[in-house]
Scaffold this motif. Sequence first.
Motif, PDB file in Angstrom:
ATOM      1  N   ALA A   1       0.831  -1.209   0.000  1.00 59.84           N
ATOM      2  CA  ALA A   1       0.000   0.000   0.000  1.00 59.84           C
ATOM      3  C   ALA A   1       0.863   1.255   0.000  1.00 59.84           C
ATOM      4  O   ALA A   1       0.580   2.219  -0.728  1.00 59.84           O
ATOM      5  CB  ALA A   1      -0.925  -0.022   1.213  1.00 59.84           C
ATOM      6  N   LEU A   2       1.927   1.253   0.791  1.00 60.08           N
ATOM      7  CA  LEU A   2       2.835   2.401   0.810  1.00 60.08           C
ATOM      8  C   LEU A   2       3.539   2.565  -0.527  1.00 60.08           C
ATOM      9  O   LEU A   2       3.777   3.688  -0.980  1.00 60.08           O
ATOM     10  CB  LEU A   2       3.872   2.228   1.927  1.00 60.08           C
ATOM     11  CG  LEU A   2       3.344   2.320   3.359  1.00 60.08           C
ATOM     12  CD1 LEU A   2       4.476   2.027   4.353  1.00 60.08           C
ATOM     13  CD2 LEU A   2       2.756   3.703   3.627  1.00 60.08           C
TER      14      LEU A   2
ATOM     15  N   ARG B   1       2.358   1.842  -3.477  1.00 57.27           N
ATOM     16  CA  ARG B   1       1.429   2.430  -4.441  1.00 57.27           C
ATOM     17  C   ARG B   1       1.258   3.930  -4.209  1.00 57.27           C
ATOM     18  O   ARG B   1       1.040   4.689  -5.153  1.00 57.27           O
ATOM     19  CB  ARG B   1       0.065   1.732  -4.354  1.00 57.27           C
ATOM     20  CG  ARG B   1       0.058   0.317  -4.919  1.00 57.27           C
ATOM     21  CD  ARG B   1      -1.355  -0.220  -5.046  1.00 57.27           C
ATOM     22  NE  ARG B   1      -2.000  -0.370  -3.746  1.00 57.27           N
ATOM     23  CZ  ARG B   1      -1.963  -1.494  -3.037  1.00 57.27           C
ATOM     24  NH1 ARG B   1      -1.311  -2.546  -3.504  1.00 57.27           N
ATOM     25  NH2 ARG B   1      -2.582  -1.567  -1.874  1.00 57.27           N
ATOM     26  N   ARG B   2       1.378   4.366  -2.969  1.00 53.50           N
ATOM     27  CA  ARG B   2       1.181   5.778  -2.650  1.00 53.50           C
ATOM     28  C   ARG B   2       2.433   6.613  -2.856  1.00 53.50           C
ATOM     29  O   ARG B   2       2.337   7.835  -3.021  1.00 53.50           O
ATOM     30  CB  ARG B   2       0.730   5.915  -1.194  1.00 53.50           C
ATOM     31  CG  ARG B   2      -0.660   5.343  -0.930  1.00 53.50           C
ATOM     32  CD  ARG B   2      -0.979   5.306   0.543  1.00 53.50           C
ATOM     33  NE  ARG B   2      -0.850   6.613   1.159  1.00 53.50           N
ATOM     34  CZ  ARG B   2      -0.959   6.843   2.463  1.00 53.50           C
ATOM     35  NH1 ARG B   2      -1.198   5.830   3.284  1.00 53.50           N
ATOM     36  NH2 ARG B   2      -0.850   8.059   2.943  1.00 53.50           N
TER      37      ARG B   2
END
Length: 399
Positions: free
Chosen positions: A378-379, A381-382
């Motif tokens: 998730a990190l 992708r951000r």
Amino acid sequence: MPLAIYILGLAIFAQGTSELMLAGLLPEMAKDLGVSVPDVGLLISAFAIGMLVGAPVLAAFTSRLPRRTVLLAFLAVFVLSHVAGALTDSYGLLFATRVVGAFVYAGFWAVAAATAIGLVPVTARARAMSVLVGGLTIATIVGLAAGTLIGQHFGWRAAFWAVAVLSALVGIAVYTTIPAGRPGPDAAPSLSTELRAMTRPALWLAYGTTALTTGALLATFSYLSPLLTDVTGLDEVWVPAVLGLYGVGSLLGITIGGRIADARPFPLLFTGVAGLILTSVALAVSASVAVLAIPLIFLLGAFGFSTNPALNARPFSLARNAPTMAAAMSTASFNVGITVGPWLGGLTIGAGLGYTSVAWVGAAIGVLGLGAVALSAALQRRAPAARETADIGEIPSPV
């Protein structure tokens, strides 16, 4: 490829055999030392503690020293620690020798990696480092089985003597093949530069993922020998062969993982950790059935090691200006898992839950590791793409 690179790989094989072989010697050592099997399992954690401390400390303080001298000094201490371990009847002293031996083994890893990179052109760095990592992979297959076999036929002390003799012989080869002299002033970034690069939260999450994934594997692996004899019902003569099969699975896993990790690290991590969890659960349920347990041990090695290329590579993409400390802390994070996994497994055995409980412990740690992978993804992708783009062809840590 210079001969010195292969000599360094052989040195990693010799020392890595010591790291791994206790998994096949637990019952014999427990009986001889008059302690429980979980107590002997803590000797695996003792080795990991030494590597955990030694990797960052020695990486920081030896980068500018003559590499051949440092390598020989580390090997000499490693040999003496194994001689002392083979001679002692004291569990406490043996524990201390494991910590000391692992401390200098971690230092050897850091200096050997820097040496290997300095001996080849930039275009051959990855190949040179694969030889070093290959030494540990071969130790998983050959060293683990050979150490177990020697220990069963001649006593566990003979296995310690064998490692000491092989390491001493490798020391002679290191002396004759590694160039003397100090590394150049530009051989590594300054310590302050590397420390500043080690501040990203995503980097420490990556190290946490490594520790959890490794702990999930080692909780079970550390007690495979008594599990096979006491639960599966195998004669101890077959234990080295099954551990060798685990090593074959490890080699297959790391080979496949190495081909996938650069292009698809997170799918590899998700698949590998999920496979490790499912295999651990299946082993906990069916450990008493040999025809099921033995293939599952093969899969345990395959899934457990398949994630290592991605786990090794990610810190370098997140700390591109800190190759030495990134390697050292990767080594440390692997050994956090090596320390905690056997310790937690030993707690459940000591509580009377039996040897199959360690596989449940491994599965539970694996679930936490899978959560860490999901958070890292998730990190990723951000984060801006530019922050994640780096040259990862630096120093890999032990597998």
